[in-house]
Enzyme design. Structure first.
Site: not given
Lengths: 78, 303
Positions: B130, B133-134
């Site tokens: 992701c 997200c990261d």
């Protein structure tokens, strides 16, 4: 007793948004550490959790990785 | 007794829920998460009505729309089996067993794994599926994006603002995906595209420190601290073992979203519908709900 809650998150991560919303909905005050801009907080998070995925919650020393609603509930006694 | 159970809460499941709510159907939604892959997308520029919106924002809009109707939603609850017993559809989850007269499977797709050494050990230790997200955790670092399609291009384009260097590792001899995104990738000084390159192992100690790659039949080492895997998707259809699927595990549907089992419908990315897009999944979700409504009206089941 009010527990200290710290959330390590990034602004774009959907699970972080949901985690913080969940805390707000339950009236839990928390410190929000944005690891995308705060390098120190990022290192602290990696050191505490041994991994790099967000969100990470530090609830009075208990480290929870991800939006694990049940563990969060338990840790907070909700 | 429910009239309908909707499995999944991505664009297809949520749209189906909104339509079902407006038809005043007695139903619930069972899902692992809310927003599905939409919530993990970077920028969305092709969902009609929004010239630009981020994935998480669009997912939040979807959720807000669904919550307006006071719908029963069971979150964090993976389905393990769906089957038909007489005129009832039985949906079994990790937490319980539910019955309804119809169901819509809208469980979507998930990231495909690389299946190389080190992948499991380094997940969330530098390796992620992701980027949205990261990515911010890799500020100023050298990273690799693995893949050559739209999601890989999207990840590389997000990372060019964050990382010091982005290698785009593509197994094919040219990039896929939208021309407009390819142009942005090629124009970036931060991104280097490595075509004809295969990842053979993820290396590191506590965290990722590099990749073993095969490039033009030669093994090389690439030092990176972040690995973003974007090599496509697999359908979340394992639980639907009694339902007909195509060779890649997508649920076969007809133009009315019917599966091979009467009363069980399917919609969105988990199906064999040509083209996987947020706007298509949403449209399919509405079709599935309307067809489930019609099915119930034709059958006059007891309450």
């Amino acid at each position: 007793m009010v527990k200290s809650v710290k959330v390590y998150s990034t602004p774009t991560c959907p699970w972080c948004i949901r985690t913080k919303q969940f805390l707000k909905d339950n009236g839990i005050a928390f410190e929000d550490a944005d690891v995308s801009t705060n390098q120190l907080a990022a290192e602290e998070m990696i050191q505490k959790s041994g991994q790099m995925g967000v969100p990470v919650l530090d609830i009075e020393g208990e480290i929870i990785v991800g939006f694990d609603k049940e563990r969060i509930r338990q840790a907070l006694g909700l | 007794m429910y009239e309908l159970i909707i499995i999944g809460a991505g664009p297809a499941g949520i749209t189906a829920a909104v339509y079902a709510a407006r038809k005043r159907m007695k139903f619930m939604v069972i899902t692992v998460d809310i927003g599905g892959q939409t919530a993990l997308s970077g920028g969305v520029e092709n969902y009609t009505g929004y010239q630009f919106i981020t994935g998480p924002e669009l997912a939040a809009k979807f959720e807000e729309h669904m919550r307006k109707y006071n719908i029963e939603v069971k979150e964090n609850e993976p389905v393990v089996r769906i089957c038909k017993a007489q005129d009832r559809v039985i949906v079994e989850t990790k937490k319980g067993k539910y019955a309804a007269y119809s169901a819509i499977i809208a469980s979507g797709k998930r990231s495909r794994e690389l299946a190389v050494a080190g992948e499991k050990e380094f997940k969330n230790r530098g390796l992620t599926y992701c980027a949205t997200c990261d990515a911010p955790l890799f500020s100023g670092k050298e990273v690799a994006v693995i893949g050559g399609g739209n999601s890989a291009l999207d990840a590389a384009l997000q990372l060019r603002h964050i990382a010091r260097k982005v290698y785009l590792i593509n197994i094919g001899s040219y990039l896929g995906g939208d021309a407009i995104m390819q142009e942005k990738v090629m124009a970036s000084k931060i991104i280097t595209v490595l075509n004809n390159t295969r990842v053979t192992a993820i290396l590191g100690d506590k965290f990722v420190s590099g990749l073993k790659i095969m490039r033009n039949d030669k093994e090389e080492f690439l030092a990176v601290e972040g690995v973003f895997v974007e090599i496509g998707l697999v359908p979340n259809s394992e639980f639907a073992s009694e339902i007909e699927k195509n060779e890649i595990g997508e649920i076969r549907i007809n133009s009315r979203n019917e599966t091979n089992i009467a009363g069980i419908f399917a919609a969105g990315d988990v199906t064999d519908v040509p083209e996987k897009q947020i706007v298509i999944a949403a449209g399919e979700g509405s079709k599935a709900a309307l067809n489930a409504f019609r099915y119930l009206a034709q059958h006059k089941f007891p309450d």
